[in-house]
Design a protein around this motif. Sequence first.
Motif, mmCIF file in Angstrom:
data_model
loop_
_atom_site.group_PDB
_atom_site.id
_atom_site.type_symbol
_atom_site.label_atom_id
_atom_site.label_comp_id
_atom_site.label_asym_id
_atom_site.label_seq_id
_atom_site.Cartn_x
_atom_site.Cartn_y
_atom_site.Cartn_z
ATOM 1 N N ALA A 187 61.933 57.147 13.243
ATOM 2 C CA ALA A 187 61.422 58.436 13.735
ATOM 3 C C ALA A 187 60.590 59.125 12.650
ATOM 4 O O ALA A 187 59.528 59.690 12.934
ATOM 5 N N ALA A 188 61.054 59.059 11.411
ATOM 6 C CA ALA A 188 60.306 59.669 10.306
ATOM 7 C C ALA A 188 58.970 58.955 10.125
ATOM 8 O O ALA A 188 57.937 59.590 9.859
ATOM 9 N N MET A 189 58.978 57.634 10.305
ATOM 10 C CA MET A 189 57.731 56.862 10.129
ATOM 11 C C MET A 189 56.721 57.220 11.225
ATOM 12 O O MET A 189 55.525 57.324 10.957
ATOM 13 N N GLU A 190 57.214 57.449 12.434
ATOM 14 C CA GLU A 190 56.305 57.862 13.515
ATOM 15 C C GLU A 190 55.681 59.225 13.194
ATOM 16 O O GLU A 190 54.493 59.452 13.438
ATOM 17 N N LEU A 191 56.483 60.108 12.638
ATOM 18 C CA LEU A 191 55.963 61.442 12.282
ATOM 19 C C LEU A 191 54.910 61.322 11.179
ATOM 20 O O LEU A 191 53.851 61.974 11.245
ATOM 21 N N ILE A 192 55.190 60.494 10.187
ATOM 22 C CA ILE A 192 54.242 60.311 9.079
ATOM 23 C C ILE A 192 52.902 59.808 9.610
ATOM 24 O O ILE A 192 51.835 60.311 9.229
ATOM 25 N N ASP A 193 52.971 58.820 10.501
ATOM 26 C CA ASP A 193 51.743 58.266 11.080
ATOM 27 C C ASP A 193 50.998 59.340 11.878
ATOM 28 O O ASP A 193 49.778 59.496 11.752
ATOM 29 N N LEU A 194 51.757 60.106 12.654
ATOM 30 C CA LEU A 194 51.153 61.181 13.451
ATOM 31 C C LEU A 194 50.434 62.193 12.554
ATOM 32 O O LEU A 194 49.375 62.718 12.900
ATOM 33 N N LEU A 195 50.989 62.425 11.376
ATOM 34 C CA LEU A 195 50.402 63.411 10.453
ATOM 35 C C LEU A 195 49.246 62.833 9.636
ATOM 36 O O LEU A 195 48.617 63.549 8.852
ATOM 37 N N GLY A 196 48.964 61.545 9.792
ATOM 38 C CA GLY A 196 47.776 60.980 9.155
ATOM 39 C C GLY A 196 48.026 60.144 7.911
ATOM 40 O O GLY A 196 47.117 59.965 7.087
ATOM 41 N N PHE A 197 49.227 59.601 7.796
ATOM 42 C CA PHE A 197 49.564 58.779 6.627
ATOM 43 C C PHE A 197 50.190 57.460 7.099
ATOM 44 O O PHE A 197 50.693 57.372 8.217
ATOM 45 N N ASP A 198 50.144 56.469 6.218
ATOM 46 C CA ASP A 198 50.785 55.190 6.520
ATOM 47 C C ASP A 198 52.232 55.222 6.027
ATOM 48 O O ASP A 198 52.468 55.366 4.821
ATOM 49 N N PRO A 199 53.200 55.077 6.917
ATOM 50 C CA PRO A 199 54.585 55.027 6.461
ATOM 51 C C PRO A 199 54.926 53.642 5.924
ATOM 52 O O PRO A 199 54.478 52.631 6.463
ATOM 53 N N VAL A 200 55.701 53.606 4.860
ATOM 54 C CA VAL A 200 56.177 52.327 4.330
ATOM 55 C C VAL A 200 57.696 52.407 4.216
ATOM 56 O O VAL A 200 58.237 53.294 3.548
ATOM 57 N N ASP A 201 58.349 51.473 4.900
ATOM 58 C CA ASP A 201 59.809 51.467 4.962
ATOM 59 C C ASP A 201 60.376 50.903 3.668
ATOM 60 O O ASP A 201 60.195 49.726 3.368
ATOM 61 N N ALA A 202 61.077 51.747 2.915
ATOM 62 C CA ALA A 202 61.664 51.314 1.637
ATOM 63 C C ALA A 202 63.129 50.928 1.792
ATOM 64 O O ALA A 202 63.777 50.566 0.805
ATOM 65 N N GLY A 203 63.669 51.052 3.022
ATOM 66 C CA GLY A 203 65.055 50.655 3.236
ATOM 67 C C GLY A 203 66.036 51.796 3.009
ATOM 68 O O GLY A 203 65.753 52.940 3.355
ATOM 69 N N PRO A 204 67.211 51.498 2.450
ATOM 70 C CA PRO A 204 68.308 52.472 2.398
ATOM 71 C C PRO A 204 68.017 53.687 1.523
ATOM 72 O O PRO A 204 67.127 53.666 0.671
ATOM 73 N N LEU A 205 68.807 54.718 1.732
ATOM 74 C CA LEU A 205 68.573 55.994 1.043
ATOM 75 C C LEU A 205 68.544 55.831 -0.477
ATOM 76 O O LEU A 205 67.760 56.494 -1.161
ATOM 77 N N VAL A 206 69.369 54.936 -0.988
ATOM 78 C CA VAL A 206 69.435 54.739 -2.446
ATOM 79 C C VAL A 206 68.075 54.315 -3.012
ATOM 80 O O VAL A 206 67.763 54.586 -4.176
ATOM 81 N N ALA A 207 67.231 53.690 -2.170
ATOM 82 C CA ALA A 207 65.910 53.240 -2.620
ATOM 83 C C ALA A 207 65.001 54.419 -2.969
ATOM 84 O O ALA A 207 63.996 54.249 -3.670
ATOM 85 N N GLY A 208 65.371 55.601 -2.523
ATOM 86 C CA GLY A 208 64.588 56.791 -2.860
ATOM 87 C C GLY A 208 64.507 57.032 -4.358
ATOM 88 O O GLY A 208 63.648 57.787 -4.824
ATOM 89 N N ALA A 209 65.367 56.380 -5.103
ATOM 90 C CA ALA A 209 65.332 56.499 -6.571
ATOM 91 C C ALA A 209 63.960 56.140 -7.126
ATOM 92 O O ALA A 209 63.533 56.710 -8.142
ATOM 93 N N VAL A 210 63.272 55.206 -6.451
ATOM 94 C CA VAL A 210 62.010 54.720 -7.020
ATOM 95 C C VAL A 210 60.818 55.594 -6.632
ATOM 96 O O VAL A 210 59.690 55.288 -7.006
ATOM 97 N N PHE A 211 61.066 56.664 -5.864
ATOM 98 C CA PHE A 211 59.966 57.621 -5.677
ATOM 99 C C PHE A 211 60.398 59.068 -5.943
ATOM 100 O O PHE A 211 59.823 60.013 -5.433
ATOM 101 N N GLU A 212 61.398 59.185 -6.799
ATOM 102 C CA GLU A 212 61.772 60.522 -7.296
ATOM 103 C C GLU A 212 60.794 60.927 -8.415
ATOM 104 O O GLU A 212 60.043 60.092 -8.937
ATOM 105 N N PRO A 213 60.806 62.212 -8.820
ATOM 106 C CA PRO A 213 59.945 62.639 -9.925
ATOM 107 C C PRO A 213 60.129 61.768 -11.161
ATOM 108 O O PRO A 213 61.245 61.336 -11.473
ATOM 109 N N GLY A 214 59.013 61.487 -11.820
ATOM 110 C CA GLY A 214 59.049 60.686 -13.040
ATOM 111 C C GLY A 214 58.742 59.217 -12.801
ATOM 112 O O GLY A 214 58.519 58.465 -13.745
ATOM 113 N N THR A 215 58.712 58.796 -11.531
ATOM 114 C CA THR A 215 58.435 57.393 -11.228
ATOM 115 C C THR A 215 56.928 57.170 -11.039
ATOM 116 O O THR A 215 56.165 58.113 -10.829
ATOM 117 N N GLU A 216 56.540 55.886 -11.085
ATOM 118 C CA GLU A 216 55.133 55.527 -10.836
ATOM 119 C C GLU A 216 54.688 56.018 -9.466
ATOM 120 O O GLU A 216 53.579 56.529 -9.299
#
Length: 215
Positions: free
Chosen positions: A161-190
Amino acid sequence: MTTLGILGAGRVGTAIAREALRVGCDVLIAASGDPNRIALIAEVMAPGAKAVTAAEAVASADITILAVPLHRHSTLDPQIFAGHIVIDAMNHWADTDGPLPAEAVAGTTSEMVAAHLAGARVVKTFNHIGYHEMASDPLPANAPGRRALAVAGDDAAAREAAMELIDLLGFDPVDAGPLVAGAVFEPGTEIFNGRFDRAGLMAQLELAGVVDTAS
Ligand SMILES: NC(=O)c1ccc[n+]([C@@H]2O[C@H](COP(=O)([O-])OP(=O)(O)OC[C@H]3O[C@@H](n4cnc5c(N)ncnc54)[C@H](OP(=O)(O)O)[C@@H]3O)[C@@H](O)[C@H]2O)c1
């Protein structure tokens, strides 16, 4: 998805509200108190958005976006979120949030938020784009260089559902998997510090050891 709830009527909340209205969503926006206090903000910053209470926003929305300062997450009433899809767009920002809360030190801030909102279907995204870029960066689907946003969450349908919203808003959603994966796009990451199209974001997620489940 037609109704978006937004908690937070600041920079991020109103920026997402404007864009959601632009693409045809109904938008319910709330701050922490009486909706009358933000009625003028809503009227000026996101004309068409309806100022409501947080409980009303969550109850009526298909997806609710959390756009409040992270240190305020503990003021959110978990009961109103149970069973609802909730996008955590928040980041830890020491200047406004103070030191990282002890409960987030061992994990990600979104896991901390999900633990507080037990029963909510929490997805992390929209945190690695500046609020002003919500308006400047959207492109139609398949446009070359379309900016990509990563999505992490433990509930696959909520991620979808979040990916559909992202696409609707004009961006490409990329599925990173489980919530813990959010670590790699927190502040300070590439990923947080960069700006990537779909291929670039997938490459960054792979470099960070996260498998893209959507490709
Ligand atoms: N700035 C950016 O470009 C950017 C980009 C991505 C993510 N983020 C993250 O997004 C979050 C919000 O940032 P911002 O810059 O939009 O903050 P902001 O401009 O300070 O706005 C915060 C809003 O949250 C409201 N709020 C506080 N507690 C609340 C509660 N319990 N329920 C509902 N609303 C509440 C505040 O209103 P009241 O206090 O009156 O309730 C205010 O309207 C932060 O975690 C930030 O790190 C920021």
